[in-house]
Design a protein around this motif. Sequence first.
Motif, PDB file in Angstrom:
ATOM      1  N   ALA A  62       2.350  -5.039   4.536  1.00  0.00           N
ATOM      2  CA  ALA A  62       2.878  -4.505   3.274  1.00  0.00           C
ATOM      3  C   ALA A  62       1.812  -4.549   2.181  1.00  0.00           C
ATOM      4  O   ALA A  62       1.958  -5.270   1.179  1.00  0.00           O
ATOM      5  CB  ALA A  62       4.114  -5.290   2.847  1.00  0.00           C
ATOM      6  N   PRO A  63       0.711  -3.801   2.339  1.00  0.00           N
ATOM      7  CA  PRO A  63      -0.323  -3.786   1.302  1.00  0.00           C
ATOM      8  C   PRO A  63       0.189  -3.141   0.027  1.00  0.00           C
ATOM      9  O   PRO A  63       1.166  -2.380   0.042  1.00  0.00           O
ATOM     10  CB  PRO A  63      -1.445  -2.951   1.937  1.00  0.00           C
ATOM     11  N   ALA A  64      -0.472  -3.417  -1.082  1.00  0.00           N
ATOM     12  CA  ALA A  64       0.008  -2.941  -2.383  1.00  0.00           C
ATOM     13  C   ALA A  64      -0.150  -1.433  -2.550  1.00  0.00           C
ATOM     14  O   ALA A  64       0.634  -0.809  -3.267  1.00  0.00           O
ATOM     15  CB  ALA A  64      -0.745  -3.660  -3.499  1.00  0.00           C
ATOM     16  N   LEU A  65      -1.168  -0.831  -1.918  1.00  0.00           N
ATOM     17  CA  LEU A  65      -1.411   0.615  -2.017  1.00  0.00           C
ATOM     18  C   LEU A  65      -1.553   1.043  -3.474  1.00  0.00           C
ATOM     19  O   LEU A  65      -0.932   2.009  -3.929  1.00  0.00           O
ATOM     20  CB  LEU A  65      -0.293   1.397  -1.320  1.00  0.00           C
ATOM     21  N   VAL A 123       4.003   7.585  -0.898  1.00  0.00           N
ATOM     22  CA  VAL A 123       2.929   6.885  -1.609  1.00  0.00           C
ATOM     23  C   VAL A 123       1.848   7.873  -2.024  1.00  0.00           C
ATOM     24  O   VAL A 123       1.337   7.832  -3.152  1.00  0.00           O
ATOM     25  CB  VAL A 123       2.337   5.771  -0.724  1.00  0.00           C
ATOM     26  N   PHE A 124       1.469   8.777  -1.124  1.00  0.00           N
ATOM     27  CA  PHE A 124       0.453   9.774  -1.457  1.00  0.00           C
ATOM     28  C   PHE A 124       0.901  10.623  -2.638  1.00  0.00           C
ATOM     29  O   PHE A 124       0.113  10.907  -3.550  1.00  0.00           O
ATOM     30  CB  PHE A 124       0.165  10.667  -0.249  1.00  0.00           C
ATOM     31  N   TRP A 156      -8.308  -4.372   3.983  1.00  0.00           N
ATOM     32  CA  TRP A 156      -8.778  -5.301   5.018  1.00  0.00           C
ATOM     33  C   TRP A 156      -9.782  -6.295   4.445  1.00  0.00           C
ATOM     34  O   TRP A 156      -9.766  -7.481   4.778  1.00  0.00           O
ATOM     35  CB  TRP A 156      -9.426  -4.538   6.158  1.00  0.00           C
ATOM     36  N   ILE A 157     -10.674  -5.799   3.580  1.00  0.00           N
ATOM     37  CA  ILE A 157     -11.721  -6.671   3.019  1.00  0.00           C
ATOM     38  C   ILE A 157     -11.121  -7.794   2.170  1.00  0.00           C
ATOM     39  O   ILE A 157     -11.456  -8.968   2.378  1.00  0.00           O
ATOM     40  CB  ILE A 157     -12.751  -5.843   2.228  1.00  0.00           C
ATOM     41  N   PRO A 158     -10.253  -7.511   1.194  1.00  0.00           N
ATOM     42  CA  PRO A 158      -9.667  -8.635   0.441  1.00  0.00           C
ATOM     43  C   PRO A 158      -8.818  -9.562   1.293  1.00  0.00           C
ATOM     44  O   PRO A 158      -8.756 -10.772   1.028  1.00  0.00           O
ATOM     45  CB  PRO A 158      -8.825  -7.947  -0.650  1.00  0.00           C
ATOM     46  N   LEU A 159      -8.178  -9.032   2.335  1.00  0.00           N
ATOM     47  CA  LEU A 159      -7.392  -9.897   3.203  1.00  0.00           C
ATOM     48  C   LEU A 159      -8.300 -10.845   3.985  1.00  0.00           C
ATOM     49  O   LEU A 159      -8.014 -12.047   4.106  1.00  0.00           O
ATOM     50  CB  LEU A 159      -6.551  -9.044   4.159  1.00  0.00           C
ATOM     51  N   GLN A 191      -4.078 -10.828  -4.835  1.00  0.00           N
ATOM     52  CA  GLN A 191      -5.428 -10.316  -4.580  1.00  0.00           C
ATOM     53  C   GLN A 191      -5.606  -9.890  -3.133  1.00  0.00           C
ATOM     54  O   GLN A 191      -6.286  -8.898  -2.844  1.00  0.00           O
ATOM     55  CB  GLN A 191      -6.471 -11.382  -4.920  1.00  0.00           C
ATOM     56  N   ALA A 192      -5.002 -10.638  -2.228  1.00  0.00           N
ATOM     57  CA  ALA A 192      -5.181 -10.359  -0.800  1.00  0.00           C
ATOM     58  C   ALA A 192      -4.523  -9.064  -0.362  1.00  0.00           C
ATOM     59  O   ALA A 192      -4.872  -8.518   0.688  1.00  0.00           O
ATOM     60  CB  ALA A 192      -4.623 -11.526   0.030  1.00  0.00           C
ATOM     61  N   SER A 193      -3.569  -8.563  -1.137  1.00  0.00           N
ATOM     62  CA  SER A 193      -2.841  -7.360  -0.727  1.00  0.00           C
ATOM     63  C   SER A 193      -3.283  -6.109  -1.479  1.00  0.00           C
ATOM     64  O   SER A 193      -2.866  -5.009  -1.133  1.00  0.00           O
ATOM     65  CB  SER A 193      -1.334  -7.557  -0.926  1.00  0.00           C
ATOM     66  N   TYR A 194      -4.132  -6.270  -2.490  1.00  0.00           N
ATOM     67  CA  TYR A 194      -4.557  -5.139  -3.306  1.00  0.00           C
ATOM     68  C   TYR A 194      -5.904  -4.591  -2.835  1.00  0.00           C
ATOM     69  O   TYR A 194      -6.769  -5.335  -2.363  1.00  0.00           O
ATOM     70  CB  TYR A 194      -4.682  -5.552  -4.771  1.00  0.00           C
ATOM     71  N   SER A 195      -6.069  -3.289  -3.000  1.00  0.00           N
ATOM     72  CA  SER A 195      -7.359  -2.643  -2.721  1.00  0.00           C
ATOM     73  C   SER A 195      -8.267  -2.865  -3.922  1.00  0.00           C
ATOM     74  O   SER A 195      -8.331  -2.056  -4.850  1.00  0.00           O
ATOM     75  CB  SER A 195      -7.146  -1.150  -2.470  1.00  0.00           C
ATOM     76  N   THR A 196      -8.968  -3.975  -3.914  1.00  0.00           N
ATOM     77  CA  THR A 196      -9.798  -4.396  -5.031  1.00  0.00           C
ATOM     78  C   THR A 196     -10.848  -5.382  -4.538  1.00  0.00           C
ATOM     79  O   THR A 196     -10.598  -6.117  -3.581  1.00  0.00           O
ATOM     80  CB  THR A 196      -8.937  -5.063  -6.127  1.00  0.00           C
ATOM     81  N   PRO A 197     -12.007  -5.450  -5.196  1.00  0.00           N
ATOM     82  CA  PRO A 197     -13.037  -6.425  -4.820  1.00  0.00           C
ATOM     83  C   PRO A 197     -12.799  -7.827  -5.372  1.00  0.00           C
ATOM     84  O   PRO A 197     -13.609  -8.728  -5.134  1.00  0.00           O
ATOM     85  CB  PRO A 197     -14.327  -5.849  -5.421  1.00  0.00           C
ATOM     86  N   ASP A 198     -11.724  -8.038  -6.111  1.00  0.00           N
ATOM     87  CA  ASP A 198     -11.526  -9.323  -6.788  1.00  0.00           C
ATOM     88  C   ASP A 198     -11.510 -10.501  -5.812  1.00  0.00           C
ATOM     89  O   ASP A 198     -12.093 -11.558  -6.075  1.00  0.00           O
ATOM     90  CB  ASP A 198     -10.217  -9.301  -7.580  1.00  0.00           C
TER      91      ASP A 198
END
Length: 213
Positions: free
Chosen positions: A30-33, A71-72, A124-127, A166-173
């Motif tokens: 369930a990513p934030a998208l 979502v799109f 995937w990267i933040p996760l 942070q782990a679910s968002y598409s972000t470099p944080d």
Amino acid sequence: MRWKKSWTGALVVALCALLLLRSARQLAAAPALNYDLLGYVGLALEWSESDPAVVHESTYAAARAELPTAVFQELTGGGVRAVRAREVLAFSEHLAFFRARVLYTGLLAALGAAGAPLVAATWWIPLAAWLLAAGLFGLWLARPLGVVLGALLALGLAHLPALLKQASYSTPDGLALLLVCLGAYLMLERRRLGLASAALLAARAAYRTGAGL
């Protein structure tokens, strides 16, 4: 008695690891998208493509292919989002807000070149960073508190709401947080100033200072 303590520590660490993996699976399902993923996909494509029109088309094609239809439509419908979805120039100007996050977009580009789906790779990267940060917390805390308490406290820290978000968002944080914590660990615990400086510089290259609309 010593072997009992060793087995207890190993069991607690294994249990904490299983709980972390369970949480990671739930987050991945369930990513934030969030809207920023479009900008990061575009910048990842720019590593190998210089034509703004191709970057624009490829970004929205990837989003259309990977995201649920609802979502799109949310990410491309209404106001400035619709303008950026239609117009190459508007989208290219928007990318300037994210261009400094070179470490994150470089990793995305590398994953894309390896065949990974670009939109999915944005979370995937933040996760992965969240999982690695939890492991670093456990390693760091084990020294003053022992393996059992260190693992339990690390598990609790990893499940703080801010870190889960942070782990679910598409972000470099999350990636930046991992690198800052790694730099602090190397500096304070290992006295490896060179490696610590490298980690902190990498965190600066990943740090996200703004958000898209």
